[in-house]
Design a protein around this motif. Structure first.
Motif, PDB file in Angstrom:
ATOM      1  N   PHE A 163       0.840  -1.192   0.000  1.00  0.00           N
ATOM      2  CA  PHE A 163       0.000   0.000   0.000  1.00  0.00           C
ATOM      3  C   PHE A 163       0.871   1.236   0.000  1.00  0.00           C
ATOM      4  O   PHE A 163       1.997   1.209   0.499  1.00  0.00           O
ATOM      5  CB  PHE A 163      -0.914   0.019   1.240  1.00  0.00           C
ATOM      6  N   ALA A 164       0.362   2.305  -0.559  1.00  0.00           N
ATOM      7  CA  ALA A 164       1.078   3.570  -0.514  1.00  0.00           C
ATOM      8  C   ALA A 164       0.086   4.648  -0.112  1.00  0.00           C
ATOM      9  O   ALA A 164      -0.902   4.865  -0.807  1.00  0.00           O
ATOM     10  CB  ALA A 164       1.675   3.873  -1.884  1.00  0.00           C
ATOM     11  N   ALA A 165       0.325   5.243   1.027  1.00  0.00           N
ATOM     12  CA  ALA A 165      -0.518   6.360   1.458  1.00  0.00           C
ATOM     13  C   ALA A 165       0.168   7.626   0.977  1.00  0.00           C
ATOM     14  O   ALA A 165       1.289   7.923   1.389  1.00  0.00           O
ATOM     15  CB  ALA A 165      -0.642   6.348   2.980  1.00  0.00           C
ATOM     16  N   ASP A 224       1.377  13.416  -6.182  1.00  0.00           N
ATOM     17  CA  ASP A 224       2.076  12.610  -7.197  1.00  0.00           C
ATOM     18  C   ASP A 224       1.833  11.121  -6.985  1.00  0.00           C
ATOM     19  O   ASP A 224       2.776  10.310  -6.939  1.00  0.00           O
ATOM     20  CB  ASP A 224       3.590  12.872  -7.158  1.00  0.00           C
ATOM     21  N   ILE A 225       0.544  10.780  -6.865  1.00  0.00           N
ATOM     22  CA  ILE A 225       0.190   9.413  -6.481  1.00  0.00           C
ATOM     23  C   ILE A 225       0.851   8.365  -7.373  1.00  0.00           C
ATOM     24  O   ILE A 225       1.520   7.464  -6.884  1.00  0.00           O
ATOM     25  CB  ILE A 225      -1.354   9.243  -6.506  1.00  0.00           C
ATOM     26  N   GLU A 226       0.657   8.504  -8.688  1.00  0.00           N
ATOM     27  CA  GLU A 226       1.151   7.438  -9.570  1.00  0.00           C
ATOM     28  C   GLU A 226       2.674   7.323  -9.526  1.00  0.00           C
ATOM     29  O   GLU A 226       3.218   6.218  -9.380  1.00  0.00           O
ATOM     30  CB  GLU A 226       0.665   7.645 -11.013  1.00  0.00           C
ATOM     31  N   ALA A 227       3.362   8.467  -9.623  1.00  0.00           N
ATOM     32  CA  ALA A 227       4.831   8.424  -9.635  1.00  0.00           C
ATOM     33  C   ALA A 227       5.357   7.813  -8.333  1.00  0.00           C
ATOM     34  O   ALA A 227       6.238   6.936  -8.351  1.00  0.00           O
ATOM     35  CB  ALA A 227       5.378   9.831  -9.823  1.00  0.00           C
ATOM     36  N   ASN A 228       4.800   8.232  -7.202  1.00  0.00           N
ATOM     37  CA  ASN A 228       5.269   7.701  -5.913  1.00  0.00           C
ATOM     38  C   ASN A 228       4.955   6.221  -5.764  1.00  0.00           C
ATOM     39  O   ASN A 228       5.777   5.444  -5.275  1.00  0.00           O
ATOM     40  CB  ASN A 228       4.638   8.477  -4.760  1.00  0.00           C
ATOM     41  N   ARG A 259      -5.169   8.273  -1.362  1.00  0.00           N
ATOM     42  CA  ARG A 259      -4.926   9.645  -0.911  1.00  0.00           C
ATOM     43  C   ARG A 259      -5.183   9.698   0.583  1.00  0.00           C
ATOM     44  O   ARG A 259      -6.151   9.119   1.059  1.00  0.00           O
ATOM     45  CB  ARG A 259      -5.910  10.604  -1.564  1.00  0.00           C
ATOM     46  N   VAL A 260      -4.343  10.399   1.307  1.00  0.00           N
ATOM     47  CA  VAL A 260      -4.602  10.543   2.736  1.00  0.00           C
ATOM     48  C   VAL A 260      -4.767  12.015   3.115  1.00  0.00           C
ATOM     49  O   VAL A 260      -4.723  12.360   4.279  1.00  0.00           O
ATOM     50  CB  VAL A 260      -3.498   9.897   3.599  1.00  0.00           C
ATOM     51  N   ASP A 261      -5.005  12.854   2.096  1.00  0.00           N
ATOM     52  CA  ASP A 261      -5.148  14.283   2.433  1.00  0.00           C
ATOM     53  C   ASP A 261      -6.586  14.775   2.314  1.00  0.00           C
ATOM     54  O   ASP A 261      -7.005  15.629   3.057  1.00  0.00           O
ATOM     55  CB  ASP A 261      -4.220  15.140   1.557  1.00  0.00           C
ATOM     56  N   GLY A 262      -7.362  14.197   1.399  1.00  0.00           N
ATOM     57  CA  GLY A 262      -8.709  14.721   1.166  1.00  0.00           C
ATOM     58  C   GLY A 262      -9.644  14.393   2.315  1.00  0.00           C
ATOM     59  O   GLY A 262      -9.384  13.477   3.085  1.00  0.00           O
ATOM     60  N   PRO A 263     -10.777  15.149   2.437  1.00  0.00           N
ATOM     61  CA  PRO A 263     -11.752  14.798   3.459  1.00  0.00           C
ATOM     62  C   PRO A 263     -12.435  13.485   3.078  1.00  0.00           C
ATOM     63  O   PRO A 263     -12.693  13.230   1.900  1.00  0.00           O
ATOM     64  CB  PRO A 263     -12.754  15.964   3.418  1.00  0.00           C
ATOM     65  N   LEU A 297      -9.111   3.802  -4.465  1.00  0.00           N
ATOM     66  CA  LEU A 297      -7.735   3.317  -4.615  1.00  0.00           C
ATOM     67  C   LEU A 297      -7.290   3.395  -6.062  1.00  0.00           C
ATOM     68  O   LEU A 297      -8.095   3.164  -6.976  1.00  0.00           O
ATOM     69  CB  LEU A 297      -7.635   1.846  -4.183  1.00  0.00           C
ATOM     70  N   ASP A 298      -6.018   3.731  -6.256  1.00  0.00           N
ATOM     71  CA  ASP A 298      -5.400   3.571  -7.568  1.00  0.00           C
ATOM     72  C   ASP A 298      -4.459   2.392  -7.441  1.00  0.00           C
ATOM     73  O   ASP A 298      -3.587   2.391  -6.568  1.00  0.00           O
ATOM     74  CB  ASP A 298      -4.616   4.835  -7.945  1.00  0.00           C
ATOM     75  N   VAL A 299      -4.656   1.392  -8.279  1.00  0.00           N
ATOM     76  CA  VAL A 299      -3.852   0.168  -8.169  1.00  0.00           C
ATOM     77  C   VAL A 299      -2.920   0.083  -9.371  1.00  0.00           C
ATOM     78  O   VAL A 299      -3.347   0.311 -10.506  1.00  0.00           O
ATOM     79  CB  VAL A 299      -4.770  -1.078  -8.119  1.00  0.00           C
TER      80      VAL A 299
END
Ligand code: C5P
Length: 403
Positions: free
Chosen positions: A324-326, A330-334, A351-355, A366-368
Motif C-alpha cells: 500500500f502507498a498512502a 504525485d500518487i502514480e509516480a510515488n 490519498r490521505v489528504d482529502g476529506p 484506490l489507484d492500483v
C-alpha cells in the motif's frame, strides 16, 4: 424458465411487509442462473402466499419443520447441505434476534444453524426498530459471526415514516449475492497473510510514536479474502476493531514484533497483503523509566524500523506481494517508484489528504498499479472496496500461477 447452472440458494422469507418483494427477488436470482428453494416463516404467509413463491421458484415452498411429506422429499438437513447460501429477505427485527440467539424453533432458523453455507440477511423494518440498540446489537453480533448484512436502505417506509429500514431493492440484493458467491472460489485453498493497523514504537513506559491508521482497510481485506475462500492470517497492530470471522488473528505492538509475526508465517502464505501503516521510525533508545519533564533533551533520536514488505518481497521463495502507498501528492509516480523499489507485484495507492479518504474513514478510493498496467477503484465503503481489490489480486495471482 429452467434452472441454469449457477448457485443453489435457499431464500428465507420472514414476516414483514417487504415480503411482497420476495417473489421479484426469487425471479431475479433465477434470471442470474441460480436455483432457488423458498422457505417461509409462519408469519411470512400473512404477507405473501406460498403459492406465489412456488410459482416463481418452480419448487414447492416449505414452511413447516415437521412436515412429513416435505421432509421425505428433501429433509431439512439435506436442504441445509444443498444450499450454497441461505439468504433471508426480508429479515425482520424478530428474525435477526432469533438468529443471533441461535434459536431453532422453525424451519428457517433451523436451516440457518444447520448449514455450513454463508448466511446473508436483508433487514427490513420500521426505522425505530432498526435503530433500536437491541437490533443494532444483534446486527453487530451477527456481522462478527460472519453473517453478510445486505442493507437496509434509507427512504420511504410502508409505515409512512422516512429513514433507514427499507429492504434493498431485489435487483441489488440479487447482484450482491451473486458477486459474493462468484468471489467465493477466487482464493480457494490459498494462504493469505494480511498486515493491518498502525504499529506503536515506545519511547518509555508511557509514551510512544504511532500514526492515525484505523486498521479498517486491512480488516476489510482479511474479511474479503476469507470470503473468497482463503485461509487468512491477520497480523494487526493496536486497533479498536474486532477480527472478522474465520480469520486467524495475531496481535502485535511494534514494527519489530510485526516483522517477526510475518516472517514466521510467510512460509505458509501464497499472498501477502501489507495494509499496515508500519511506523517508519522508532526511538533509538527506550527508557525503562518514565522520562521526566525536565529530563528530556531537545530531540528524540530515531532509527529506521525493519521494512517488512521489502524483506518478504526479497525472499527467494516469496509470496505474491501487495503493498500500500498512502500518498498526499504525485500518487502514480510515488506508487510506481515504491512498486519498483520494493519489487512488489501490485501496489494500492490511496490519498490521505482529502476529506473522507484514507486513515480512519469508512470510505476510500484506490489507484492500483502493477508493472505494465493500472486501474482505479471508485470511492466506496472500505468493505466493498476490499472485495474489489481482492478480486483484482486473485486475478493477477492466477495469471502468475496458471496451474
Ligand atoms: O515505504 P512506505 O512506508 O510508504 O511503504 C508502504 C508499504 O510498505 C505498505 O504496504 C506497508 O505496509 C509496508 N511497510 C512495511 N514495513 C515498513 C514500512 C512499510 O511492511 N517498515
Amino acid at each position: 424458465m429452467h434452472d441454469m447452472p449457477g448457485h443453489q440458494i435457499v431464500v428465507g422469507v420472514s414476516g414483514g411487509i417487504a415480503a411482497y418483494k420476495s417473489p421479484d427477488l426469487v425471479r431475479r436470482l433465477r434470471e442470474l442462473g441460480h436455483s432457488v428453494r423458498v422457505v417461509m416463516t409462519p408469519a411470512a404467509s400473512h404477507f405473501i402466499t406460498p403459492l406465489t413463491l412456488q410459482a416463481v421458484s418452480g419448487h414447492p415452498v416449505r414452511t413447516d419443520l415437521f412436515d412429513p411429506s416435505a421432509e421425505a422429499a428433501m429433509g431439512h438437513i439435506e436442504l441445509a447441505r444443498w444450499a450454497d447460501m441461505v439468504l433471508v429477505a426480508p429479515a425482520t427485527a424478530h428474525f435477526l434476534a432469533r438468529l443471533r440467539q441461535g434459536m431453532a424453533d422453525d424451519l428457517l432458523s433451523t436451516l440457518c444453524l444447520a448449514t455450513e453455507a454463508p448466511v446473508a440477511a436483508a433487514p427490513a423494518m420500521n426505522r425505530q426498530m432498526w435503530l433500536h440498540p437491541a437490533t443494532q446489537d444483534n446486527v453487530s453480533a451477527l456481522t462478527r459471526r460472519g453473517v453478510l448484512l445486505l442493507g437496509p436502505d434509507e427512504g420511504d417506509q410502508a409505515c409512512g415514516e422516512i429513514g433507514p429500514g427499507r429492504m434493498l431493492e431485489p435487483a441489488r440484493i440479487a447482484g450482491m449475492v451473486t458477486e459474493r458467491l462468484l468471489a467465493r472460489g477466487l482464493l480457494e485453498g490459498l494462504g493469505v497473510l494480511v498486515t493491518a493497523g498502525p504499529t506503536r514504537e515506545p519511547l518509555d513506559p508511557v509514551r510512544f510514536i504511532s500514526n492515525h491508521s484505523s486498521g479498517r482497510m486491512g480488516y476489510a481485506l482479511a474479511e474479503a479474502a476469507a470470503g473468497a475462500g482463503a485461509r487468512v492470517t491477520l497480523v494487526s497492530g493496536p486497533t479498536s476493531l474486532i477480527a472478522p470471522a474465520r480469520v486467524e488473528h495475531v496481535s502485535v505492538l511494534t514494527a519489530s514484533e510485526m516483522r517477526d509475526a510475518v516472517m514466521s508465517r510467510v512460509g505458509g502464505a501464497s499472498i501477502l497483503i501489507a495494509a499496515a501503516a508500519v511506523a517508519d521510525h522508532r526511538p533509538a533508545a527506550y527508557s525503562e523509566r518514565k522520562i521526566k519533564k525536565n529530563g528530556a533533551g531537545e530531540a528524540i533520536a530515531l532509527e529506521r524500523t525493519p521494512d517488512i514488505l521489502a524483506e518478504v518481497a526479497g525472499l527467494s521463495s516469496r509470496p505474491f506481494t501487495v503493498g500500500f502507498a498512502a500518498e498526499t501528492d504525485d500518487i502514480e509516480a510515488n506508487a510506481r517508484s515504491k512498486l519498483e523499489a520494493k519489487a512488489l507485484d501490485l501496489i494500492a495507492a490511496n490519498r490521505v489528504d482529502g476529506p473522507g479518504t484514507g486513515f480512519g474513514s469508512e470510505d476510500n478510493a484506490l489507484d492500483v498499479f502493477w508493472a505494465d498496467g493500472g486501474t482505479h477503484l471508485e470511492y466506496k465503503p472500505k468493505r466493498a472496496l476490499a472485495g474489489e481489490l481482492v478480486a483484482l489480486i486473485a486475478q493477477h495471482y492466477r495469471a502468475a500461477h496458471p496451474d
